[in-house]
Design a protein around this motif. Structure first.
Motif, PDB file in Angstrom:
ATOM      1  N   GLN A  58       0.835  -1.203   0.000  1.00 36.01           N
ATOM      2  CA  GLN A  58       0.000   0.000   0.000  1.00 36.01           C
ATOM      3  C   GLN A  58       0.873   1.258   0.000  1.00 36.01           C
ATOM      4  O   GLN A  58       0.583   2.231  -0.689  1.00 36.01           O
ATOM      5  CB  GLN A  58      -0.931  -0.031   1.226  1.00 36.01           C
ATOM      6  N   ASN A  59       1.961   1.212   0.766  1.00 38.99           N
ATOM      7  CA  ASN A  59       2.883   2.345   0.807  1.00 38.99           C
ATOM      8  C   ASN A  59       3.605   2.549  -0.529  1.00 38.99           C
ATOM      9  O   ASN A  59       3.905   3.677  -0.901  1.00 38.99           O
ATOM     10  CB  ASN A  59       3.902   2.165   1.939  1.00 38.99           C
ATOM     11  N   VAL A  60       3.894   1.455  -1.245  1.00 37.92           N
ATOM     12  CA  VAL A  60       4.505   1.573  -2.574  1.00 37.92           C
ATOM     13  C   VAL A  60       3.529   2.294  -3.505  1.00 37.92           C
ATOM     14  O   VAL A  60       3.904   3.231  -4.224  1.00 37.92           O
ATOM     15  CB  VAL A  60       4.873   0.178  -3.154  1.00 37.92           C
ATOM     16  N   ILE A  61       2.268   1.866  -3.471  1.00 39.74           N
ATOM     17  CA  ILE A  61       1.253   2.480  -4.335  1.00 39.74           C
ATOM     18  C   ILE A  61       1.144   3.980  -4.042  1.00 39.74           C
ATOM     19  O   ILE A  61       1.203   4.815  -4.946  1.00 39.74           O
ATOM     20  CB  ILE A  61      -0.118   1.776  -4.142  1.00 39.74           C
ATOM     21  N   GLU A  62       1.035   4.312  -2.751  1.00 40.14           N
ATOM     22  CA  GLU A  62       0.872   5.730  -2.385  1.00 40.14           C
ATOM     23  C   GLU A  62       2.107   6.551  -2.761  1.00 40.14           C
ATOM     24  O   GLU A  62       1.988   7.685  -3.219  1.00 40.14           O
ATOM     25  CB  GLU A  62       0.568   5.849  -0.888  1.00 40.14           C
ATOM     26  N   SER A  63       3.300   5.941  -2.600  1.00 35.72           N
ATOM     27  CA  SER A  63       4.532   6.661  -2.950  1.00 35.72           C
ATOM     28  C   SER A  63       4.601   6.936  -4.450  1.00 35.72           C
ATOM     29  O   SER A  63       4.991   8.027  -4.868  1.00 35.72           O
ATOM     30  CB  SER A  63       5.765   5.853  -2.533  1.00 35.72           C
ATOM     31  N   VAL A  64       4.243   5.922  -5.262  1.00 37.87           N
ATOM     32  CA  VAL A  64       4.297   6.111  -6.721  1.00 37.87           C
ATOM     33  C   VAL A  64       3.256   7.144  -7.148  1.00 37.87           C
ATOM     34  O   VAL A  64       3.543   8.014  -7.983  1.00 37.87           O
ATOM     35  CB  VAL A  64       4.103   4.765  -7.457  1.00 37.87           C
ATOM     36  N   LEU A  65       2.078   7.089  -6.541  1.00 39.28           N
ATOM     37  CA  LEU A  65       1.041   8.076  -6.899  1.00 39.28           C
ATOM     38  C   LEU A  65       1.504   9.489  -6.538  1.00 39.28           C
ATOM     39  O   LEU A  65       1.221  10.442  -7.263  1.00 39.28           O
ATOM     40  CB  LEU A  65      -0.285   7.741  -6.210  1.00 39.28           C
ATOM     41  N   ARG A  66       2.263   9.598  -5.432  1.00 37.84           N
ATOM     42  CA  ARG A  66       2.784  10.913  -5.042  1.00 37.84           C
ATOM     43  C   ARG A  66       3.835  11.395  -6.058  1.00 37.84           C
ATOM     44  O   ARG A  66       3.867  12.566  -6.415  1.00 37.84           O
ATOM     45  CB  ARG A  66       3.370  10.867  -3.630  1.00 37.84           C
ATOM     46  N   LEU A  67       4.665  10.448  -6.534  1.00 34.91           N
ATOM     47  CA  LEU A  67       5.682  10.807  -7.537  1.00 34.91           C
ATOM     48  C   LEU A  67       5.037  11.249  -8.850  1.00 34.91           C
ATOM     49  O   LEU A  67       5.570  12.091  -9.568  1.00 34.91           O
ATOM     50  CB  LEU A  67       6.624   9.619  -7.782  1.00 34.91           C
ATOM     51  N   ILE A  68       3.876  10.669  -9.147  1.00 40.89           N
ATOM     52  CA  ILE A  68       3.140  11.087 -10.348  1.00 40.89           C
ATOM     53  C   ILE A  68       2.528  12.477 -10.104  1.00 40.89           C
ATOM     54  O   ILE A  68       2.644  13.379 -10.933  1.00 40.89           O
ATOM     55  CB  ILE A  68       2.037  10.062 -10.701  1.00 40.89           C
ATOM     56  N   ALA A  69       1.924  12.630  -8.930  1.00 45.36           N
ATOM     57  CA  ALA A  69       1.235  13.889  -8.610  1.00 45.36           C
ATOM     58  C   ALA A  69       2.193  15.076  -8.597  1.00 45.36           C
ATOM     59  O   ALA A  69       1.846  16.174  -9.037  1.00 45.36           O
ATOM     60  CB  ALA A  69       0.521  13.761  -7.259  1.00 45.36           C
ATOM     61  N   ASP A  70       3.426  14.851  -8.101  1.00 43.35           N
ATOM     62  CA  ASP A  70       4.348  15.999  -8.035  1.00 43.35           C
ATOM     63  C   ASP A  70       5.175  16.172  -9.321  1.00 43.35           C
ATOM     64  O   ASP A  70       6.081  17.006  -9.382  1.00 43.35           O
ATOM     65  CB  ASP A  70       5.244  15.925  -6.778  1.00 43.35           C
ATOM     66  N   GLY A  71       4.864  15.346 -10.333  1.00 44.56           N
ATOM     67  CA  GLY A  71       5.487  15.539 -11.641  1.00 44.56           C
ATOM     68  C   GLY A  71       6.836  14.856 -11.819  1.00 44.56           C
ATOM     69  O   GLY A  71       7.445  14.934 -12.886  1.00 44.56           O
ATOM     70  N   THR A  72       7.338  14.167 -10.756  1.00 43.21           N
ATOM     71  CA  THR A  72       8.622  13.454 -10.867  1.00 43.21           C
ATOM     72  C   THR A  72       8.519  12.353 -11.923  1.00 43.21           C
ATOM     73  O   THR A  72       9.453  12.102 -12.679  1.00 43.21           O
ATOM     74  CB  THR A  72       9.011  12.829  -9.503  1.00 43.21           C
ATOM     75  N   VAL A  73       7.372  11.703 -11.955  1.00 49.59           N
ATOM     76  CA  VAL A  73       7.135  10.629 -12.922  1.00 49.59           C
ATOM     77  C   VAL A  73       6.040  11.075 -13.869  1.00 49.59           C
ATOM     78  O   VAL A  73       4.939  11.432 -13.437  1.00 49.59           O
ATOM     79  CB  VAL A  73       6.723   9.325 -12.178  1.00 49.59           C
ATOM     80  N   GLN A  74       6.380  11.074 -15.162  1.00 48.20           N
ATOM     81  CA  GLN A  74       5.385  11.453 -16.182  1.00 48.20           C
ATOM     82  C   GLN A  74       5.256  10.326 -17.185  1.00 48.20           C
ATOM     83  O   GLN A  74       6.255   9.740 -17.587  1.00 48.20           O
ATOM     84  CB  GLN A  74       5.802  12.745 -16.876  1.00 48.20           C
TER      85      GLN A  74
END
Lengths: 219, 115
Positions: B8-24
């Protein structure tokens, strides 16, 4: 087909938990509250330890307890008989989680009169694996092992002993009745955490409690 | 079974990386580094990630889990030891108690692969 693009991120998986733990820690520091996270396997005697501790320390410290269990409020009922503030977290509603996390502690803090306390115990879910990984913002982790569990356990659950600020060997009144090799047990704790202090005590007889109470009173 | 919580923490971390634009872009794979000291079972983590990511934005994403061995470094004699079956923090060479884990406690998202 074009290959995917790899983006290096190097992020801690539990970063969100660690952030909340840091918030909890700040809050505890502001209140001057000592928070002890008690970790052991089921049946090592966490609740018995707290029951025996409350009576001995309550004249000097105002004590509260947060109890984590997968199900039932039995432990909280035992603690509540000693007339101290107690909050039961049943992790069933969090998918039956086998450990407490910083956010579950934050929620529980709203239900306990923090300003009226000096010492807050967190009785973690009985488990020697998962609780060791999750920072709650506590000041100290106390990992407890009862002498009936076997001298090899520190080697089998290295993280629980490695992260401990204090190790308790409990139920030492039973040693004469067991085939436990106490020297081997102590050596195995040292192998996992060479510098940690180890206290040996019995919640039944009160043996070893002076050192434990003294440790708890340290700021 | 802390794998569910870690997934669950992996999912939330990746979603945060998407939200802050680190991952596009569309996430295809997530590369994790998991130290052996964390007692995480990679198959369980993979399974729990699949279950928890289902129907969310990370459905179908593959986890690549790299297990990191436990290595203890002695500060006294500076020797490093890789531990497998049994972990011992008293230096096997010089007997010093002044040791530390060099690797084995990792719980990291190392990289994200996008299409």
């Amino acid at each position: 087909m074009e290959a995917g693009k790899r983006i290096n991120v190097v992020t801690k998986i539990l970063a969100a938990n660690d952030r909340v733990a840091d918030e909890n820690r700040r809050r505890f520091a502001e209140l001057g509250l000592k928070v002890v996270n008690l970790i052991s396997s089921p049946g090592a005697g966490k609740t018995a330890l707290l029951e025996a501790t409350i009576g001995r320390i309550r004249k000097d410290r105002r004590v509260g307890v947060i109890v984590g269990d997968i199900a039932t409020t039995k432990d909280a009922e035992r603690i509540a008989k000693h007339d101290v503030p107690v909050v039961q977290i049943t992790t069933e509603s969090f998918g039956g989680s086998c450990h407490l996390e910083a956010s579950t502690i934050r929620q529980a803090l709203d239900e306990i009169p923090l300003k009226e306390l000096d010492l807050l115990f967190v009785e973690n879910v009985g488990n020697l694996v998962c609780p060791a990984e999750f920072d709650l913002g506590e000041q100290a982790k106390v990992s407890m092992l009862s002498v009936t569990e076997g001298e090899d356990k520190p080697l089998k659950y290295p993280l629980a002993f490695q992260v401990a600020n204090l190790v308790i060997l409990s139920k030492v009144d039973l040693v004469p009745h067991l085939r436990v090799d106490m020297e081997a047990l102590r050596a195995n704790v040292r192998q996992m955490n060479p510098k940690v202090r180890t206290l040996e005590l019995s919640s039944q007889t009160g043996e070893g409690f002076d050192a434990w109470i003294e440790w708890l009173k340290k700021p | 079974m802390h794998e569910a919580s870690i997934a669950q923490n992996v999912i939330e971390s990746v979603l945060r990386l998407i939200a802050d634009g680190t991952v596009q872009g569309k996430v295809a794979r997530v590369y994790l580094k998991v130290g052996k000291l964390t007692a995480v079972v990679p198959d369980n983590l993979q399974f729990m990630f699949g279950v928890l990511a289902e129907e969310g934005p990370l459905a179908g994403v593959k986890l690549e889990i790299e297990e990191v061995p436990i290595r203890v470094r002695c500060k006294a004699c500076e020797e490093a030891f890789e531990m497998h079956e049994e972990i011992r923090l008293i230096c096997p060479k010089c007997g010093s108690a002044d040791t530390r884990f060099e690797t084995g406690r990792e719980l990291l998202i190392d990289a994200v692969e996008v299409d």
